[in-house]
Design a protein around this motif. Structure first.
Motif, short mmCIF file in Angstrom:
data_model
loop_
_atom_site.label_atom_id
_atom_site.label_comp_id
_atom_site.label_asym_id
_atom_site.label_seq_id
_atom_site.Cartn_x
_atom_site.Cartn_y
_atom_site.Cartn_z
N LEU A 1 1.00 -1.17 -0.08
CA LEU A 1 0.08 -0.12 0.13
C LEU A 1 1.01 1.30 -0.15
CD1 LEU A 1 -2.88 1.51 0.08
CD2 LEU A 1 -2.77 1.27 2.70
N GLY A 2 2.07 1.27 0.81
CA GLY A 2 2.88 2.30 0.77
C GLY A 2 3.39 2.51 -0.42
N ARG A 3 3.81 1.60 -1.20
CA ARG A 3 4.47 1.66 -2.56
C ARG A 3 3.58 2.38 -3.41
NH1 ARG A 3 5.03 -0.53 -7.20
NH2 ARG A 3 3.19 -2.11 -6.59
N ARG A 4 2.16 2.04 -3.60
CA ARG A 4 1.32 2.65 -4.33
C ARG A 4 0.97 4.03 -4.02
NH1 ARG A 4 -2.82 -2.13 -6.01
NH2 ARG A 4 -1.25 -3.97 -6.33
N ALA A 5 0.94 4.22 -2.66
CA ALA A 5 0.65 5.51 -2.42
C ALA A 5 1.83 6.61 -2.06
CB ALA A 5 -0.11 5.60 -1.00
N ASN A 6 3.12 6.00 -2.29
CA ASN A 6 4.03 6.85 -2.27
C ASN A 6 4.39 7.16 -0.95
OD1 ASN A 6 4.77 7.15 -4.87
ND2 ASN A 6 3.28 8.64 -5.40
N TYR A 7 4.05 6.37 0.14
CA TYR A 7 4.59 6.40 1.64
C TYR A 7 5.44 5.26 1.86
CZ TYR A 7 1.29 9.95 2.36
OH TYR A 7 0.44 11.26 2.31
N SER A 8 6.04 5.45 2.88
CA SER A 8 6.91 4.28 3.54
C SER A 8 5.95 3.18 4.13
CB SER A 8 8.12 4.47 4.33
OG SER A 8 7.55 5.14 5.40
N ALA A 9 6.36 1.90 4.16
CA ALA A 9 5.70 1.11 5.10
C ALA A 9 5.68 1.55 6.40
CB ALA A 9 6.17 -0.16 4.81
N SER A 10 6.70 1.86 6.90
CA SER A 10 6.69 2.50 8.30
C SER A 10 5.64 3.60 8.53
CB SER A 10 7.95 2.80 8.76
OG SER A 10 8.58 3.83 8.11
N THR A 11 5.48 4.41 7.74
CA THR A 11 4.39 5.39 7.69
C THR A 11 3.07 5.04 7.69
OG1 THR A 11 5.73 7.07 6.60
CG2 THR A 11 3.45 7.50 6.65
N VAL A 12 2.68 3.92 6.64
CA VAL A 12 1.55 3.27 6.73
C VAL A 12 1.25 2.56 8.19
CG1 VAL A 12 0.24 1.42 5.73
CG2 VAL A 12 1.71 2.84 4.35
N VAL B 1 0.34 5.15 10.85
CA VAL B 1 -1.03 5.64 10.93
C VAL B 1 -2.25 4.77 11.38
CG1 VAL B 1 -2.76 6.35 9.25
CG2 VAL B 1 -0.41 7.24 8.77
N GLU B 2 -1.84 3.50 10.84
CA GLU B 2 -2.66 2.61 11.44
C GLU B 2 -2.78 1.99 12.53
OE1 GLU B 2 -2.63 -0.98 8.80
OE2 GLU B 2 -3.15 0.15 7.08
N THR B 3 -1.80 2.32 13.26
CA THR B 3 -1.51 1.82 14.95
C THR B 3 -1.37 3.20 15.87
OG1 THR B 3 0.96 2.17 14.90
CG2 THR B 3 0.14 0.03 14.41
N GLY B 4 -1.71 4.34 15.06
CA GLY B 4 -2.01 5.61 15.92
C GLY B 4 -0.96 6.39 16.46
N THR B 5 0.37 5.92 15.93
CA THR B 5 1.64 6.65 16.47
C THR B 5 1.86 7.95 15.47
OG1 THR B 5 3.14 5.13 15.10
CG2 THR B 5 2.59 4.60 17.54
N TYR C 1 -2.76 12.20 3.44
CA TYR C 1 -2.65 10.80 3.49
C TYR C 1 -3.90 10.12 3.36
CZ TYR C 1 -1.60 6.09 5.34
OH TYR C 1 -1.35 4.65 5.41
N VAL C 2 -5.06 10.52 3.68
CA VAL C 2 -6.29 9.70 3.42
C VAL C 2 -6.72 10.05 2.21
CG1 VAL C 2 -6.79 9.79 5.76
CG2 VAL C 2 -7.85 11.54 4.52
N LYS C 3 -6.62 11.39 1.49
CA LYS C 3 -6.85 11.37 0.14
C LYS C 3 -6.01 10.53 -0.94
CE LYS C 3 -8.38 16.24 0.03
NZ LYS C 3 -8.14 17.66 -0.50
N ARG C 4 -5.03 10.42 -0.55
CA ARG C 4 -3.96 9.38 -1.39
C ARG C 4 -4.42 8.18 -1.19
NH1 ARG C 4 -2.02 9.16 -6.09
NH2 ARG C 4 -0.34 7.68 -6.17
N ILE C 5 -4.81 7.52 0.16
CA ILE C 5 -5.51 6.30 0.15
C ILE C 5 -6.65 6.02 -0.42
CG2 ILE C 5 -5.67 4.46 2.12
CD1 ILE C 5 -2.98 5.07 1.80
N ASP C 6 -7.64 7.10 -0.46
CA ASP C 6 -8.74 6.94 -1.06
C ASP C 6 -8.48 6.67 -2.54
OD1 ASP C 6 -10.68 7.20 0.91
OD2 ASP C 6 -10.68 9.32 0.93
#
Length: 265
Positions: A28-39, A42-46, A53-58
């Motif tokens: 997901l990070g690769r497709r959205a141009n974010y690192s896996a650590s960023t994804v 976000v998902e863990t709340g840190t 971010y959410v616009k890109r994920i949408d």
């Protein structure tokens, strides 16, 4: 606390939809141009949720703007956390069913009608009212999508006959919405007598997979219904109220008749 609960719900839906799409955090990070650590953050709340971010994920997950809408409402519209799962169900539904014995359903309301309804709580600040009016109108955008859901609304005739200056405009809008091929409006006539729907409003959303989610309003707010027994009860109630409603063409004719009685707008 309310905002934190809303953010938790959004993060949970991000994880769920990513998983359903068959993507791990790295992909997901690769497709959205974010690192896996960023994804992961976000998902863990840190890492806080933010609009870019959410616009890109949408876009990557092709959600139709779901997460942008959820975040906007969580940030500023003052909607309670329990409403967010229903909002998701509404935005992703293939079919929506609404019944209300006293009011026009929110998805079919004009701005002035929505504003009046939201002011029922006379302690609500004007700024909050306007934010919620905007949020309600944004929800209606699903009706104009390229592939909109089928919307079936059953409304008691009494809801149309409220004596108020805004009703002419509202009824004209209802007629306009009824002209859309995917919007079906059915009225329960005043002479139908007592029926099970008088116990209160309900809404149902059917997903692309065929599952149902329900929603009920009450004096304290509302609740989302997704348990098998609760959904079955709401579906049975829906069939009952739909059974006493007029056919589509007769319903639209009655809306036009009532509209004419409200005089010029």
């Amino acid at each position: 606390m309310e905002g934190e609960q809303s953010a938790d719900l959004i993060r949970g839906q991000l994880r769920r939809i990513r998983t359903v799409a068959g993507l791990n955090q790295e992909e997901l990070g690769r497709r959205a141009n974010y690192s896996a650590s960023t994804v992961s953050a976000v998902e863990t709340g840190t890492r806080p949720l933010d609009m870019p971010y959410v616009k890109r994920i949408d876009k990557v997950l092709d959600t139709g703007g779901l997460f942008e809408s959820l975040l906007r409402m969580a940030e500023g519209e003052g909607l309670p956390s329990w409403f967010l799962p229903w909002l998701e169900a509404e935005r992703t539904a293939k079919q929506l069913r609404y019944f209300n014995p006293t009011l026009i359903p929110g998805l079919l309301q004009t701005a002035n009608y929505a504003r009046t309804v939201l002011r029922f709580d006379d302690t609500r600040p004007e700024g909050e009212v306007e934010k919620q009016v905007t949020a309600r109108l944004e929800r209606q955008e699903i009706l104009m999508r390229e592939r909109p859901p089928q919307v079936i609304a059953v409304i008691d005739e009494a809801a149309l006959r409220r004596v108020d200056a805004i009703m002419g405009e509202q009824l004209a809008h209802l007629v306009k919405m009824a002209e859309l091929p995917h919007v079906h409006i059915h009225l329960i006539p005043a002479d139908a007598g007592l029926h099970v729907g008088l116990s209160g409003p309900l809404a149902l959303a059917r997903s692309a997979e065929g599952g149902w989610v329900g929603h009920m309003d009450n004096q304290l707010g509302g609740s989302v219904v997704d348990g098998e027994e609760g959904v079955a009860t709401l579906l049975a109630t829906w069939e009952s109220v739909r059974g006493v409603a007029l056919p589509r063409a007769l319903s639209v004719s009655l809306v036009k008749e009532v509209e004419s009685q409200h005089g010029p707008q």
